[in-house]
Design a protein around this motif. Sequence first.
Motif, mmCIF file in Angstrom:
data_model
loop_
_atom_site.group_PDB
_atom_site.id
_atom_site.type_symbol
_atom_site.label_atom_id
_atom_site.label_comp_id
_atom_site.label_asym_id
_atom_site.label_seq_id
_atom_site.Cartn_x
_atom_site.Cartn_y
_atom_site.Cartn_z
ATOM 1 N N THR A 272 0.807 -1.223 0.000
ATOM 2 C CA THR A 272 0.000 0.000 0.000
ATOM 3 C C THR A 272 0.839 1.271 0.000
ATOM 4 O OG1 THR A 272 -1.870 1.107 1.066
ATOM 5 C CG2 THR A 272 -0.237 0.094 2.532
ATOM 6 N N GLN A 273 2.016 1.239 0.661
ATOM 7 C CA GLN A 273 2.846 2.443 0.710
ATOM 8 C C GLN A 273 3.520 2.742 -0.628
ATOM 9 O OE1 GLN A 273 5.386 2.946 4.172
ATOM 10 N NE2 GLN A 273 4.144 1.525 5.367
ATOM 11 N N GLN A 274 3.611 1.726 -1.479
ATOM 12 C CA GLN A 274 4.235 1.927 -2.789
ATOM 13 C C GLN A 274 3.225 2.325 -3.859
ATOM 14 O OE1 GLN A 274 5.202 -1.124 -0.928
ATOM 15 N NE2 GLN A 274 6.657 0.377 -0.109
ATOM 16 N N LEU A 275 1.936 2.165 -3.560
ATOM 17 C CA LEU A 275 0.902 2.459 -4.551
ATOM 18 C C LEU A 275 0.153 3.727 -4.184
ATOM 19 C CD1 LEU A 275 -0.674 -1.077 -5.207
ATOM 20 C CD2 LEU A 275 1.082 0.115 -6.523
ATOM 21 N N ASN A 276 0.046 4.621 -5.152
ATOM 22 C CA ASN A 276 -0.710 5.856 -4.941
ATOM 23 C C ASN A 276 -1.454 6.177 -6.227
ATOM 24 O OD1 ASN A 276 -1.720 8.218 -3.848
ATOM 25 N ND2 ASN A 276 0.088 9.413 -4.368
ATOM 26 N N PHE A 277 -2.756 5.967 -6.225
ATOM 27 C CA PHE A 277 -3.568 6.247 -7.391
ATOM 28 C C PHE A 277 -4.870 6.888 -6.926
ATOM 29 C CE2 PHE A 277 -3.882 1.850 -6.041
ATOM 30 C CZ PHE A 277 -5.232 1.677 -5.839
ATOM 31 N N LYS A 278 -5.508 7.617 -7.828
ATOM 32 C CA LYS A 278 -6.671 8.427 -7.485
ATOM 33 C C LYS A 278 -7.769 7.633 -6.799
ATOM 34 C CE LYS A 278 -10.070 11.520 -9.644
ATOM 35 N NZ LYS A 278 -10.534 12.102 -10.930
ATOM 36 N N GLY A 279 -8.084 6.445 -7.311
ATOM 37 C CA GLY A 279 -9.192 5.673 -6.772
ATOM 38 C C GLY A 279 -8.919 5.021 -5.436
ATOM 39 N N LYS A 280 -7.723 5.134 -4.913
ATOM 40 C CA LYS A 280 -7.383 4.484 -3.649
ATOM 41 C C LYS A 280 -8.227 5.008 -2.499
ATOM 42 C CE LYS A 280 -3.330 3.241 -0.855
ATOM 43 N NZ LYS A 280 -1.877 3.456 -0.657
ATOM 44 N N VAL A 281 -8.712 6.229 -2.628
ATOM 45 C CA VAL A 281 -9.540 6.820 -1.559
ATOM 46 C C VAL A 281 -10.835 6.047 -1.358
ATOM 47 C CG1 VAL A 281 -8.595 9.132 -1.862
ATOM 48 C CG2 VAL A 281 -10.587 8.437 -3.203
ATOM 49 N N LEU A 282 -11.221 5.201 -2.304
ATOM 50 C CA LEU A 282 -12.441 4.418 -2.182
ATOM 51 C C LEU A 282 -12.258 3.194 -1.289
ATOM 52 C CD1 LEU A 282 -13.441 4.404 -5.959
ATOM 53 C CD2 LEU A 282 -14.689 5.586 -4.153
ATOM 54 N N ALA A 283 -11.019 2.772 -1.084
ATOM 55 C CA ALA A 283 -10.746 1.523 -0.383
ATOM 56 C C ALA A 283 -10.807 1.690 1.130
ATOM 57 C CB ALA A 283 -9.378 0.982 -0.802
ATOM 58 N N PRO A 284 -11.134 0.620 1.852
ATOM 59 C CA PRO A 284 -11.178 0.679 3.325
ATOM 60 C C PRO A 284 -9.816 1.069 3.899
ATOM 61 C CG PRO A 284 -12.213 -1.338 2.522
ATOM 62 C CD PRO A 284 -11.542 -0.702 1.343
ATOM 63 N N GLY A 285 -9.846 1.985 4.861
ATOM 64 C CA GLY A 285 -8.617 2.384 5.533
ATOM 65 C C GLY A 285 -7.862 3.501 4.866
ATOM 66 N N ALA A 286 -8.431 4.102 3.822
ATOM 67 C CA ALA A 286 -7.716 5.173 3.124
ATOM 68 C C ALA A 286 -7.660 6.430 3.968
ATOM 69 C CB ALA A 286 -8.374 5.471 1.782
ATOM 70 N N TYR A 287 -8.689 6.665 4.778
ATOM 71 C CA TYR A 287 -8.731 7.822 5.667
ATOM 72 C C TYR A 287 -8.522 9.141 4.953
ATOM 73 C CZ TYR A 287 -8.286 4.249 9.266
ATOM 74 O OH TYR A 287 -8.470 3.152 10.055
ATOM 75 N N LYS A 288 -9.235 9.307 3.840
ATOM 76 C CA LYS A 288 -9.147 10.567 3.106
ATOM 77 C C LYS A 288 -10.545 11.027 2.748
ATOM 78 C CE LYS A 288 -4.638 9.687 0.975
ATOM 79 N NZ LYS A 288 -3.912 9.541 -0.307
ATOM 80 N N ASP A 289 -10.705 12.360 2.626
ATOM 81 C CA ASP A 289 -11.981 12.894 2.185
ATOM 82 C C ASP A 289 -12.202 12.465 0.751
ATOM 83 O OD1 ASP A 289 -11.417 15.988 3.945
ATOM 84 O OD2 ASP A 289 -12.427 14.164 4.605
ATOM 85 N N PHE A 290 -13.431 12.054 0.458
ATOM 86 C CA PHE A 290 -13.735 11.594 -0.901
ATOM 87 C C PHE A 290 -14.803 12.467 -1.507
ATOM 88 C CE2 PHE A 290 -16.444 8.612 -3.517
ATOM 89 C CZ PHE A 290 -15.642 8.691 -4.630
#
Length: 295
Positions: A272-290
């Motif tokens: 997870t720390q190596q992957l950063n893509f726009k849709g990642k905010v949809l996944a559990p544990g992303a902890y970002k405003d969507f």
Amino acid sequence: MFDKLSGYQKELLAHIEFKGRFFGLVSRLDLTSRFEISDASATRTFRLYNELAPDNIIYRPNIKRYEWQETAKPIIPISTAKCLGTLIDGFGDSYAHIEGETIAARNSLINTDLDVLSVVTRAIKRKHALRICYLSKTNPQGSYREIVPHSIADSGLRWHVRAYDRKRQSFIDFVVNRIKSGVPLKSEPVPDSQMIAADDDWNTFVALEIQPHPRLAGIKNVIEFEYRMIGGVLVRKVRQALAGYLLDSWNVDVSDDASLEGDHIMLHLKNTQQLNFKGKVLAPGAYKDFSDSQS
């Protein structure tokens, strides 16, 4: 009259209607290659379909194909499951998946509106834009948008249209069942910058390294066996545009510290720390405003 036809005749007519309705064009070759019948038999079948539904398809001599009309009314019932299965895997009983098709399959919670879906698939096959009336969080009553669709995908919850949005000037996802209506813009040429080849997120694949959730060390071997992991990891290569949806539907914890709890969270994204893509905010544990990507 339709009820009095043989099962074989109904199958031929259903093929004509399906190809026309969802692909926009249908020809005698579609029948002769699928059912191994003669050109004369194919011609008679098209004549029969035109007798049953005279305003659904019109023959275009310049392309030697029948064109489905936007005002057409389907006469042959088809289940949503059958329709989507055919779009995904093709016709007949083949076990082979169609390679290269712009449809990615998952399992939906609700049925998709086939009339709307057919407008979209015809636009995809014929490579033209659509003017849609679309409901979103920012426009709950609906607003008009011009889009250039190139693919459809099932996120596990609902069907999406991947398309270039001329308002935002970018490729985004639209929910099929939020489209109230769609009108093809056939006369307008579509520039290459709005076609599938220009959609970087769709054409880029990411490798998801999925491992048993670290808090479940006691049953680590069970999870590894269930998911047929190799070396404690299941690697899935998916389109970057779909990765967030898939991680969400699979309940994969993407938090850096694997902090999510709950019986439904059994997996963690190891890289997870190596992957950063726009849709990642949809996944559990992303902890970002969507912000709604379908707005």
